[in-house]
Scaffold this motif. Structure first.
Motif, PDB file in Angstrom:
ATOM      1  N   GLN A   1      35.706  19.481  57.658  1.00 18.25           N
ATOM      2  CA  GLN A   1      36.829  18.980  58.456  1.00 18.25           C
ATOM      3  C   GLN A   1      37.058  19.841  59.694  1.00 18.25           C
ATOM      4  O   GLN A   1      37.328  19.317  60.782  1.00 18.25           O
ATOM      5  CB  GLN A   1      38.086  18.937  57.589  1.00 18.25           C
TER       6      GLN A   1
ATOM      7  N   GLN B   1      34.489  19.183  62.454  1.00 13.88           N
ATOM      8  CA  GLN B   1      34.665  17.917  63.165  1.00 13.88           C
ATOM      9  C   GLN B   1      36.091  17.691  63.666  1.00 13.88           C
ATOM     10  O   GLN B   1      36.368  16.651  64.257  1.00 13.88           O
ATOM     11  CB  GLN B   1      34.296  16.756  62.224  1.00 13.88           C
ATOM     12  N   GLY B   2      36.975  18.664  63.463  1.00  7.58           N
ATOM     13  CA  GLY B   2      38.404  18.400  63.594  1.00  7.58           C
ATOM     14  C   GLY B   2      38.993  18.302  64.985  1.00  7.58           C
ATOM     15  O   GLY B   2      40.114  17.830  65.144  1.00  7.58           O
TER      16      GLY B   2
ATOM     17  N   GLN C   1      39.931  16.580  67.935  1.00  8.42           N
ATOM     18  CA  GLN C   1      39.978  15.144  68.211  1.00  8.42           C
ATOM     19  C   GLN C   1      40.750  14.791  69.483  1.00  8.42           C
ATOM     20  O   GLN C   1      40.809  13.625  69.864  1.00  8.42           O
ATOM     21  CB  GLN C   1      40.624  14.422  67.023  1.00  8.42           C
ATOM     22  N   TYR C   2      41.344  15.781  70.126  1.00  8.15           N
ATOM     23  CA  TYR C   2      42.184  15.501  71.298  1.00  8.15           C
ATOM     24  C   TYR C   2      42.337  16.776  72.116  1.00  8.15           C
ATOM     25  O   TYR C   2      42.089  17.888  71.630  1.00  8.15           O
ATOM     26  CB  TYR C   2      43.576  15.014  70.859  1.00  8.15           C
TER      27      TYR C   2
ATOM     28  N   LEU D   1      36.860  13.899  74.753  1.00  2.05           N
ATOM     29  CA  LEU D   1      37.966  13.558  73.861  1.00  2.05           C
ATOM     30  C   LEU D   1      39.129  13.030  74.682  1.00  2.05           C
ATOM     31  O   LEU D   1      39.220  13.299  75.883  1.00  2.05           O
ATOM     32  CB  LEU D   1      38.426  14.804  73.087  1.00  2.05           C
TER      33      LEU D   1
ATOM     34  N   SER E   1      46.827   8.721  64.332  1.00  2.00           N
ATOM     35  CA  SER E   1      45.365   8.676  64.344  1.00  2.00           C
ATOM     36  C   SER E   1      44.711  10.047  64.170  1.00  2.00           C
ATOM     37  O   SER E   1      43.495  10.142  64.152  1.00  2.00           O
ATOM     38  CB  SER E   1      44.870   8.044  65.653  1.00  2.00           C
ATOM     39  N   SER E   2      45.518  11.107  64.066  1.00  2.00           N
ATOM     40  CA  SER E   2      44.964  12.454  63.916  1.00  2.00           C
ATOM     41  C   SER E   2      45.820  13.273  62.964  1.00  2.00           C
ATOM     42  O   SER E   2      46.977  13.555  63.258  1.00  2.00           O
ATOM     43  CB  SER E   2      44.879  13.156  65.278  1.00  2.00           C
TER      44      SER E   2
END
Length: 417
Positions: A338, A341-342, A344-345, A368, A380-381
């Motif tokens: 996790q 890959q975490g 996300q923004y 991103l 979404s996150s």
């Protein structure tokens, strides 16, 4: 074409040493702009930030940064490996960073590059040596340093340029380099030797440079929020912002003891089995916390840390464990997969006119989504939700009638300077 150098910072608070590092980073890298990846309300050593993240972002912009983006709390409160991975992955994801520059005790990049190439391979030999060191009772930072050094002693270039890898800034520098290797990043690394004050120096030993540790100590000991004691060690802009926050807005500096009630409540109602599910709770540490939380003479985080600490468990390790309890960070949310890959923004905390140009470039190049508010990625996150929860935990300690304060992440726009 504008070139940008990335800095990984906490600015707790922004001081003259940070200003020197920022200016030298631009000089050695030949870059025109500075992008800072800054921790939010909770920091890598498992502590709350002295001042809220927007005020610290404003300090950064006033001190010469052009764009400040937030390092998610999942990484900001992690060990050196994941703290560095999150920060470098964010800089890589912007698509506009040419260089990264970090401070080290030695100012030498070559030995860190040699060590990073070996560490990045995550070799079986390194894991075995690390476990041997841990079995001998060494703390994780010392065990990792010893294990890696054992492998490196066979390398000629290391023997010629050996450095102590367990020094705080060498440790972080090594992991920045490891992250660059693992991400196959084209970002070019630079390092600058720390001047005058080292990472944990508790007292100033120079007329204008002091560690953030020493400055926080002076601030917390000041009577009636008198800022005179730190005025020689911080830029005028930092002093003005501290005066606005601590005096005009009457906000107390944040520190662990202010979270005593929430923390001891959780320690008192949770059995060890429940505590063991939290991040950093390993090898029976949950039993020590449960035991000593009942034995301390008063509700004090400092007293609890002193009681639980052993040679094996560093203060930083214990603080991060307590922070995981406070913020309800469970191990299952932070697996290696996790965390890898975490990111996300890219959350923007503030920018200057030059930073606004960088943001325009990022619209074309960023890997991103670039956001100004969690509302843009609502639901979404998972890691973004952790950021919102961390802000709520932090801001609820301020005495204010405005109920929006706890949800400041949704209502506070980026700082524009």
């Amino acid at each position: 074409m504008m070139k940008a150098v990335g800095l990984v910072v906490e600015y707790n608070p922004f001081h003259n040493g940070h200003l020197f590092h920022l200016q030298q980073s631009k000089y050695v890298s030949g870059c025109d702009a500075v992008v800072a990846v800054m921790s939010g309300h909770f920091l890598q050593r498992g502590e709350p930030a002295l001042i809220d993240k927007w005020t610290r972002a404003e300090m950064a912009l006033a001190g010469g940064c052009d764009l400040v983006i937030e390092l998610p709390v999942a990484y900001a409160t992690s060990s050196a490996e994941w703290f560095a991975h999150g920060a470098v992955a964010l800089l890589e994801a912007t698509g506009v960073i040419d260089a990264i520059c970090f401070g080290t005790e030695s100012g030498q990049l070559a030995p860190l590059a040699s060590a990073a190439k070996l560490a990045a391979s995550n070799s079986t030999s390194l894991k075995q040596l690390l476990q041997e060191q841990l079995n001998l009772g060494a703390s994780y930072p010392r065990a990792y340093s010893n294990a890696l050094t054992q492998l490196l002693t066979q390398a000629t270039d290391w023997q010629q340029n050996a450095i102590a890898l367990d020094q705080p800034n060498h440790t972080l520098g090594l992991h920045y380099m490891v992250a660059l290797e693992r991400l196959n990043s084209s970002i070019k690394p630079y390092t600058i030797a720390r001047e005058q004050a080292q990472y944990h120096d508790p007292m100033p030993n120079h007329h204008a440079i002091a560690s953030a540790t020493a400055i926080r100590k002076m601030l917390l000991e000041a009577q009636n929020q008198n800022l005179e004691s730190i005025s020689a060690y911080v830029p005028r802009t930092t002093l003005d912002l501290l005066e606005r926050t601590l005096i005009k807005e009457a906000r107390q500096p944040m520190h662990w003891e202010r979270f005593t009630a929430q923390l001891f409540y959780q320690l008192s109602v949770m059995p060890p089995a429940a505590l063991s599910a939290y991040r950093e709770m390993e090898e029976g540490l949950e039993h020590r916390f449960t035991q000593y939380a009942k034995q301390v003479s008063r509700y004090s985080v400092e007293e609890l840390l002193s009681a639980v600490k052993t040679k094996r468990y560093t203060r930083t390790k214990l603080q991060r464990a307590l922070l995981a309890v406070l913020l309800q960070h469970h191990k299952q949310q932070f697996t290696r997969e996790q965390l890898t890959q975490g990111i996300q923004y890219i959350r923007v905390l503030g920018f200057t006119e030059k930073g606004q140009q960088l943001l325009k470039d990022m619209k074309k190049k960023a890997k991103l989504p670039v956001i100004h508010s969690p509302a843009q990625l609502l639901g979404s996150s998972d890691y973004l939700q952790l950021d919102v929860a961390a802000t709520s935990c932090y801001m609820q300690l301020f005495e204010a009638k405005n109920p929006k304060l706890q949800l400041a992440d949704y209502h506070k726009p980026p700082i524009r300077l």
